[in-house]
Design an enzyme around this catalytic site. Structure first.
Site, PDB file in Angstrom:
ATOM      1  N   LYS A 290       1.032  -1.255  -0.049  1.00 16.57           N
ATOM      2  CA  LYS A 290      -0.051   0.099   0.177  1.00 16.57           C
ATOM      3  C   LYS A 290       0.720   1.202   0.016  1.00 16.57           C
ATOM      4  CE  LYS A 290      -4.423   1.168   2.130  1.00 16.57           C
ATOM      5  NZ  LYS A 290      -5.334   0.915   3.200  1.00 16.57           N
ATOM      6  N   GLU A 374     -19.330  -4.659  10.635  1.00 12.91           N
ATOM      7  CA  GLU A 374     -20.361  -3.845  11.626  1.00 12.91           C
ATOM      8  C   GLU A 374     -21.267  -4.643  12.296  1.00 12.91           C
ATOM      9  OE1 GLU A 374     -18.599  -1.687   8.093  1.00 12.91           O
ATOM     10  OE2 GLU A 374     -19.761  -3.396   8.331  1.00 12.91           O
ATOM     11  N   ARG A 402     -25.541  -1.307   7.845  1.00 12.77           N
ATOM     12  CA  ARG A 402     -25.291  -2.740   7.402  1.00 12.77           C
ATOM     13  C   ARG A 402     -25.672  -3.309   8.852  1.00 12.77           C
ATOM     14  NH1 ARG A 402     -19.960  -3.575   4.285  1.00 12.77           N
ATOM     15  NH2 ARG A 402     -21.110  -4.765   3.052  1.00 12.77           N
TER      16      ARG A 402
END
Length: 648
Positions: A290, A374, A402
């Site tokens: 990354k 979540e 969610r």
């Protein structure tokens, strides 16, 4: 000269066909140019930097092996789609990314035939890709052997929906190609046993030698793919099981290739071509870095995951003197936890974004990052509450969508004391439709036993958070992605048994004392602006406009969205000539519609009222002011509505 030559490559890329036509010797230069372009544009506009720099070679390889849009490329979340956009005809408009009326920072169907889904949330891509592939196969067009490639990060695999889809894909046994982009990060560093598993997942040298030997033999047998393909696949799967202690994907029915260097474009092409020829589902595991190519992002990928405009030379981000709601929460939750050892903090892969990094450093044993999960975060908090702890769950408003069932079934129904803080409620600049926090009020307002708070300032937030952790109730607190307004004395009033369910009346004299006094003395007509906390600044601007028009204006800030003391609100509202509700959420099902209907039920002496809230549509990227303008949730409109009522 080298730089000029490199720049000319991307300018000649108008479609994936142009990428496939490039000689392999030009690919490294193309990758370098793409990285420069991404750094340059994100430096000006802000955006998702680190993840996009990590998938440049991978995206190029996918577009060289597969033929989009005949083949589908599906990016999970899709925040890492910048290279994909540059290679699919959007290089000329790339400078507008994340800007108002510009291209989105995520895949969008209305932008390009190469974008198959409107993505923005994690763990959806395997389900989408599998459904798309199944639909194509049901059409039974033998001449169209279309492929679906799903690119999903190791962070997104911490979401349960991804595993539901993997299980189904293994059952259907279709040639879904899942590229696992393993950068050991989601927004922040990945956590949990699954993350450790993926990090350790490596095909051993004995298996690699065995596989190459078998493949070499099989390739010499005529028509081997048709006659003994399934037998060979079973042999290799059995060998992998014997030589590897960890083979989760093969157990689910997938072929597994990897891990491979995600920056070796030439080798990635070779592997992807092999995967394309299979008839069964396959996981291609690649490891990427990354932030690759930009040292500040390589050194701190979490900081540069999603970032505002910055100076490219050193990576410095412009800093402001104002304090955000998130920063206030970050400090206050630590102070509360120092006084109360039962307070725990839970988040779903967004510890830094929600301001919980300080809590994590101060109380690591009471901090839980569950990954991009979540639903689990909320139900895990229910368990903590059942055990006597005081869980504080911090998740962005858009992602809490969610976990609606978990809040209803696992928190509200048993009435477990739990504080759920919804960061980025209301308008969210930059990220567009999938990230606006406009639905939380309408989603949770109907849920029994849930208290919902909407602080308007730093002091207000501190009072709300302190009360919520002591209330013994399920409490949701929402605040916007913005700076706190200048402090006003009424917001420092503590929540007591007497004022629970009541808002805060802010007289216009608090911020326009001289003009307000003149209007009081002249017995001017009056207006009351009733607002959610996230729009207090806009409500205050509206009040100033009204007072300049010789209309005395006060503001009623809905500290409590639910429960709402309607009788108290009625006693205040009936004193004014006009009432305007303004809400940083959708109008349908919102607090404004609910409160207005309840006021009218009480009596006929409530003044005429109007609602200024978000209409029934999605809102794309832009600045806060631009999005509010698109929705016509503007200070001038609020003032105009009040004036119309008074003049009618």
């Amino acid at each position: 000269m080298g730089t000029e030559k490199t720049r000319t490559i991307l300018s000649h890329i108008h479609s994936p066909a142009d990428v496939r036509a490039l000689g392999s010797e030009k690919i490294p230069a193309l990758a370098s140019e793409i990285r420069r372009k991404i750094i340059e544009v994100v430096g000006k506009n802000g955006g998702h930097l680190a993840g996009n720099l990590g998938v440049v070679e991978l995206t190029i390889a996918i577009h060289r092996v597969f033929e989009s849009p005949r083949d589908a490329i599906v990016f999970d979340v899709s925040h890492q789609c910048y290279t994909h956009k540059l290679l699919t005809g959007r290089a000329d408009s790339f400078d507008t990314i994340r800007r108002h009326n510009g291209i989105s920072g995520f895949t969008r169907r209305n932008e390009s035939e190469h974008d198959f889904f409107d993505n923005g949330h994690a763990s959806t891509s395997i389900s989408q890709g599998l459904g798309l592939l199944t639909a194509w196969e049901l059409e039974k067009n033998a001449n169209e052997k279309r492929k679906v490639v799903v690119v999903i990060g190791d962070g997104a695999l911490t979401g349960g929906m991804a595993f539901e889809a993997l299980s189904h894909a293994g059952q259907l046994c279709k040639n879904l190609i899942v590229v696992l982009n393993d950068n050991q990060m989601s927004i922040s560093e990945n956590t949990g046993a699954l993350s450790r598993y993926i990090s350790a997942l490596t095909v051993s040298s004995p298996y690699q030698r065995f596989r190459r030997a078998v493949d070499g033999i099989v390739e010499k047998i005529p028509n081997s793919k048709h006659h003994i393909g399934k037998i060979i696949a079973r042999i290799k799967r059995a060998a992998k099981g014997a030589l590897l202690s960890e083979n989760l994907f093969t157990d689910l029915g997938f072929e597994y290739f990897g891990p491979f260097d995600g920056h070796d474009e030439k080798n990635l092409e070779r592997i992807l071509r092999k995967a394309r020829e299979l008839s069964s589902p396959v996981v291609v595991h690649v490891r990427t870095k990354k932030g690759k190519g930009y040292s500040p992002a390589e050194d701190d990928p979490a900081h540069y995951h999603g970032i505002g405009p910055f100076l490219i030379s050193g990576g410095d981000v412009e800093k402001f003197d104002s304090t955000s709601f998130t920063e206030v929460f970050s400090r206050e939750i630590v102070l509360l936890a120092e006084k109360n050892p039962k307070i725990c903090a839970i988040t779903a892969a967004m510890g830094k974004g929600t301001g919980l990094d300080s809590f994590r450093r101060r109380f690591p044993e009471r901090f839980f990052d569950v990954g991009i999960a979540e639903e689990h975060a909320v139900t895990f908090s229910a368990g903590l509450s059942a055990g006597g702890m005081i869980p504080v769950v911090a998740i962005y408003s858009t992602f809490m969508q969610r976990a609606v069932d978990q809040i209803i079934h696992d928190i509200a129904l048993p009435r477990f004391p739990c504080v759920i803080v919804l960061d980025r409620a209301g308008v969210v600049p930059g990220d567009g439709e999938t990230h606006q926090g406009l639905f939380d009020i309408a989603l949770f307002l109907p849920v029994p036993f849930v208290t919902m708070l909407s602080p308007a300032s730093a002091s207000d937030l501190r009072e709300c958070l302190s009360w919520a952790t002591k209330s013994g109730k399920p409490v949701l607190i929402r605040w916007p992605k913005s700076s706190c307004p200048s402090e006003l004395l009424p917001f420092s009033s503590p929540i007591t048994d007497e004022n629970v369910a009541r808002g805060i009346l802010v007289k216009g004299s608090e911020f326009e004392s001289l003009l307000y006094s003149e209007l009081e003395e002249s017995n001017a007509r009056s207006a009351l602006i009733i607002t959610t906390g996230g729009l207090f600044c806009e409500a205050m601007q509206s009040a100033r406009i009204l007072m300049q028009r010789k209309i005395r204006a006060d503001i009623f800030s809905l500290r409590f969205i639910k429960p709402l003391d309607v009788s108290h609100l009625y006693s205040i509202a009936k004193q004014y000539d006009a009432v305007v509700f303004c809400e940083d959420g959708v109008q349908i099902g919102g607090i404004s519609m609910y409160a207005l209907s309840k006021l009218r039920d009480i009596g006929n002496d409530v003044p005429r009222a109007q609602i200024v809230a978000f209409p029934d549509r999605f809102f794309s990227q832009g600045s806060r002011d631009e999005i509010l303008s698109d929705a016509l949730v503007l200070p001038k409109r609020i003032a105009d509505e009040a004036e119309k009522i008074i003049q009618s």
